[in-house]
Design an enzyme around this catalytic site. Structure first.
Site, PDB file in Angstrom:
ATOM      1  N   GLU A  89       0.844  -1.193   0.000  1.00 17.95           N
ATOM      2  CA  GLU A  89       0.000   0.000   0.000  1.00 17.95           C
ATOM      3  C   GLU A  89       0.878   1.240   0.000  1.00 17.95           C
ATOM      4  O   GLU A  89       1.767   1.365   0.845  1.00 17.95           O
ATOM      5  CB  GLU A  89      -0.887  -0.024   1.255  1.00 17.95           C
ATOM      6  CG  GLU A  89      -1.858  -1.197   1.256  1.00 17.95           C
ATOM      7  CD  GLU A  89      -2.327  -1.593   2.651  1.00 17.95           C
ATOM      8  OE1 GLU A  89      -2.017  -0.881   3.618  1.00 17.95           O
ATOM      9  OE2 GLU A  89      -2.987  -2.647   2.762  1.00 17.95           O
ATOM     10  N   SER A 130      -5.406  -4.341   0.911  1.00 18.48           N
ATOM     11  CA  SER A 130      -5.803  -5.757   0.978  1.00 18.48           C
ATOM     12  C   SER A 130      -4.626  -6.555   1.519  1.00 18.48           C
ATOM     13  O   SER A 130      -3.985  -7.318   0.804  1.00 18.48           O
ATOM     14  CB  SER A 130      -6.162  -6.268  -0.426  1.00 18.48           C
ATOM     15  OG  SER A 130      -7.180  -5.507  -1.026  1.00 18.48           O
ATOM     16  N   GLU A 131      -4.345  -6.392   2.805  1.00 23.14           N
ATOM     17  CA  GLU A 131      -3.122  -7.004   3.347  1.00 23.14           C
ATOM     18  C   GLU A 131      -3.047  -8.517   3.123  1.00 23.14           C
ATOM     19  O   GLU A 131      -1.983  -9.029   2.749  1.00 23.14           O
ATOM     20  CB  GLU A 131      -2.960  -6.667   4.827  1.00 23.14           C
ATOM     21  CG  GLU A 131      -2.567  -5.222   5.104  1.00 23.14           C
ATOM     22  CD  GLU A 131      -3.771  -4.304   5.278  1.00 23.14           C
ATOM     23  OE1 GLU A 131      -4.920  -4.800   5.202  1.00 23.14           O
ATOM     24  OE2 GLU A 131      -3.575  -3.087   5.482  1.00 23.14           O
ATOM     25  N   ASP A 138       1.246  -3.977  13.128  1.00 26.52           N
ATOM     26  CA  ASP A 138      -0.055  -4.178  13.786  1.00 26.52           C
ATOM     27  C   ASP A 138      -1.069  -4.847  12.845  1.00 26.52           C
ATOM     28  O   ASP A 138      -2.038  -5.429  13.297  1.00 26.52           O
ATOM     29  CB  ASP A 138      -0.612  -2.832  14.231  1.00 26.52           C
ATOM     30  CG  ASP A 138       0.382  -2.049  15.054  1.00 26.52           C
ATOM     31  OD1 ASP A 138       0.194  -1.935  16.267  1.00 26.52           O
ATOM     32  OD2 ASP A 138       1.386  -1.562  14.472  1.00 26.52           O
ATOM     33  N   ILE A 186      -0.448  -7.334  10.983  1.00 26.52           N
ATOM     34  CA  ILE A 186       0.037  -8.681  10.648  1.00 26.52           C
ATOM     35  C   ILE A 186      -1.051  -9.727  10.890  1.00 26.52           C
ATOM     36  O   ILE A 186      -1.083 -10.757  10.213  1.00 26.52           O
ATOM     37  CB  ILE A 186       1.341  -9.011  11.427  1.00 26.52           C
ATOM     38  CG1 ILE A 186       2.120 -10.092  10.688  1.00 26.52           C
ATOM     39  CG2 ILE A 186       1.045  -9.413  12.866  1.00 26.52           C
ATOM     40  CD1 ILE A 186       3.537 -10.258  11.176  1.00 26.52           C
ATOM     41  N   HIS A 206      -1.255   0.987  16.148  1.00 23.73           N
ATOM     42  CA  HIS A 206      -0.150   1.363  15.256  1.00 23.73           C
ATOM     43  C   HIS A 206       1.164   1.489  16.023  1.00 23.73           C
ATOM     44  O   HIS A 206       2.049   2.228  15.602  1.00 23.73           O
ATOM     45  CB  HIS A 206      -0.451   2.697  14.556  1.00 23.73           C
ATOM     46  CG  HIS A 206      -1.470   2.612  13.465  1.00 23.73           C
ATOM     47  ND1 HIS A 206      -2.807   2.426  13.712  1.00 23.73           N
ATOM     48  CD2 HIS A 206      -1.347   2.682  12.116  1.00 23.73           C
ATOM     49  CE1 HIS A 206      -3.474   2.402  12.560  1.00 23.73           C
ATOM     50  NE2 HIS A 206      -2.610   2.549  11.575  1.00 23.73           N
TER      51      HIS A 206
END
Lengths: 323, 345
Positions: A28, A58-59, A84, A86, A128
């Site tokens: 991103e 869209s991790e 964070d 993950i 975060h």
């Protein structure tokens, strides 16, 4: 030459992309925006949008696509803006990337790097600011690097981009602007080796990432009190270089492990257990953990800095061992 | 790439498609038999009986350089792609001679030689893999399409939509193939979503999207060729193949959540029987010809059971192998560490 941690990371990416046409960056805001923390600034200009790929938010699919790309000939660097996030990616990271070589009987590896950053220091709040390296360290199959210095930011990232297995590379958000005078052409310490950053005969402090700098500050304070500390920077948590730690522990007999992550079941807990098991007969005191509080991180700067170790807590804790 | 079995796409005539489907059916029946005989390593066996046209029809549209991932019900797809059934059965049996040396099993079988990037036991887990494979194929100009096979259950997973969005956005050579057997474990598709016209979701993302009836394997192959060819040209697609899962979710599931009338009706939708009837009706072959073919296939698949039973389990020493690359040290066994720690005086 003098450069920042952020510049060293960018230099490592650029050099790796020049040396290996299969290195691509995806994540991103990595392209046009230049990275949320500016690490990938201008790389899209130099390498084009096919190699510096801006993705939707869209991790899971970013990490999943990196897995597929790594299995089919690319060497992707996926960027996760904050560690964070993950949890969003944990299936692709822990069930896919980490296990593919093993499940498939060694047919193929997943040579990808997941770059991310963590830690406190920017009043960024509970979602975060975390230090989640223990999640990664608890997953066999994933390598884990956490550079504390400008030189390591460069060299560990370059080395990560030659590794045959997936590497999670966690930067510290408070270190991006840190400057050092570095000669990147000088020989680098080997991947997987811990660095002894200071040597002393009274206490061993084992640490990594930003806490290295706090430990070195504390060591100065302690030195003025006549306590000389050895400070070991792990650099990579997987592989974990216990063989560099062991002789110092056996020589000195007093150990503190310092980590920003939450204390319970954290990296410090693993190291304390390991040192206790392996070096029990040499220890004068229990191995002491100085780690993050078992609480979420607050946006209040006072609560934020109070919830993780700092130079004062490290020095005071060490002092009490000798009281 | 060497193929142990000719690529099905080289000949999509009905006789050949029948043969491939019949092989899948026969193999799956023998997986069940292996289980009954207590020779499978895992308790997790998901048979694709009733879904043969999806595996065979789509594989018929693929080319040798193509890659794919499958879900947990993927035996038929791998077999249709040209897998060696003996090595497959050995893997399902957890034997050293299997495709993954017994470490993967039914749900984690893979073979890079045939472009099989892996079966997956996480619903939807293998879907984004093909986005990455599509990126790599374009970057390296291999001309390969990458196909994700998954079940209707995976349409409940967000990663499908993330992946379809990326594939469409970047114009990747990627196909999403949903084998809609109507059930995610015990939950029927209409109990899991309000809109069962699944291809419409793909169309909303800008992909080609079709649904095809899995009863007729030639229709599946034709639809798959449209979707796969367009993907190769840069327009990714989605193909839903409607079929019926003849048996339970896993080997021990007797499907108490669906009634006998529904199952009887569902099993009428048999792509193997349908192809057989059409071949005979068209006068292309006789029933006796097909009986002989069936017998030869059954004999080939019977041999996979004997082969598997005769194979050894992987040696205990292989346990620490392949966690990391062979150039790296293996993880230290717990027992070794305990011996060292407890040896202190």
């Amino acid at each position: 030459m003098e450069m920042t941690y952020r510049d060293a990371l960018r230099q490592a990416l650029a050099d790796a992309m020049r040396d290996d046409p299969d290195v691509v960056i995806m994540g991103e805001e990595v392209g046009r925006y230049g990275g949320a923390y500016g690490v990938t600034k201008d790389l899209i200009r130099d390498f084009g949008p096919d190699r510096v790929i801006d993705t939707p938010i869209s991790e899971p699919a970013i990490v999943g696509a990196a897995v597929g790309a790594a299995m089919t000939g690319l060497r992707p660097v996926a960027e996760l803006m904050y560690v964070d996030f993950i949890g969003m990616t944990m299936d692709q990271l822990a069930n896919q990337a980490a296990k593919i070589r093993y499940m498939f009987g060694g047919q193929i590896g997943v040579p990808m790097v997941l770059r991310t950053q963590g830690g406190t220091g920017r009043s960024a709040g509970a979602q975060h600011s975390q230090s989640l390296e223990a999640y990664v360290m608890h997953t066999p199959g994933l390598r884990l690097a956490m550079p504390a210095t400008v030189a390591d930011a460069y060299h560990l990232l370059r080395q990560a981009l030659t590794k045959p297995d997936p590497v999670v590379f966690i930067e510290h958000k408070a270190l991006y602007t840190m400057k050092e005078d570095v000669d990147l052409s000088a020989p680098a310490l080997e991947w997987g080796k811990a660095a002894v950053r200071r040597t002393g005969d009274d206490l061993v402090i084992v640490t990594y990432s930003r806490q290295l700098h706090y430990a070195l500050d504390a060591a100065k304070t302690l030195s003025a009190q006549g306590i000389e500390a050895t400070v070991i920077d792990l650099r990579t948590l997987n592989p974990l270089d216990f063989e560099t730690i062991r002789p110092h522990v056996e020589r000195v007999g007093r150990v503190m492990v310092v980590s920003e992550g939450a204390m319970t079941c954290g990296v410090a807990a693993e190291l304390a257990a390991r040192i206790t098991e392996e070096c029990f007969d040499f220890l004068h005191d229990p191995v002491i953990r100085v780690a993050g509080e078992d609480i979420p991180i607050s946006v209040s700067t006072q609560l934020e800095s109070g919830s993780v170790p700092g130079p004062k807590l490290i020095a005071e804790t060490a002092g009490r061992l000798f009281a | 790439m060497t193929l142990q079995h000719p690529i099905p796409g080289s000949n999509t005539d009905l006789h050949r498609l029948y043969q491939e489907m019949r092989r899948v059916r026969s193999f799956e029946e023998r997986v069940g038999e292996l289980f009954v005989r207590g020779q499978t390593a895992g308790s997790m066996l998901h048979l694709s009986i009733g879904e043969e046209s999806a595996a065979v029809g789509v594989c018929a549209a693929m080319q040798p350089q193509d890659t794919f991932t499958t879900h947990h019900r993927g035996h038929g797809i791998f077999l249709a792609r040209g897998a060696d059934p003996a090595r497959m059965m050995a893997e399902i049996g957890g034997k050293e001679a299997g495709y993954c040396h017994g470490k993967g099993g039914s749900m984690h079988i893979a073979d890079m030689g045939l472009g099989h990037l892996g079966a997956n036991a996480i619903v939807g887990g293998g879907i984004p893999t093909v986005v990455g494979a599509g990126l790599a194929a374009r970057h390296k100009k291999t001309g390969a399409v990458s196909v994700a096979f998954f079940g209707d259950g995976a349409t409940g997973q967000g990663i499908l939509y993330e992946s379809m969005n990326m594939a469409a956005l970047w114009g990747l050579p990627v196909v999403f193939c949903c084998i809609n057997n109507q059930y995610g474990m015990g939950t029927r598709i209409d109990q899991a979503t309000a809109n069962t016209r699944l291809h419409e979701r793909a169309q909303a993302f800008g992909l080609n999207g079709e649904t095809v009836d899995g009863l007729d394997v030639e229709s599946v192959a034709a639809a798959a060729r449209r979707i796969v060819d367009a993907a190769r040209a840069g327009k990714p697609g989605f193909l839903a193949v409607d079929c019926y899962r003849f048996y339970g979710h896993a080997r021990k599931d007797k499907s108490p959540y669906r009634d006998a009338a529904e199952e009887d009706a569902g099993r009428q939708k048999d792509p193997v029987a349908h192809a057989r009837a059409r071949l005979i009706a068209a006068g292309l072959v006789t029933a006796a010809d097909l009986d002989a073919l069936d017998a030869a296939i059954d004999a080939e698949m019977d041999a996979t059971i004997d082969f598997t039973i005769a194979q050894a389990e992987p040696p205990l020493s292989s346990m620490f192998r392949d966690v990391y690359d062979p150039s790296e040290p293996e993880p230290e066994p717990v027992r070794t560490r305990l011996d060292r720690v407890l040896a202190r005086e």
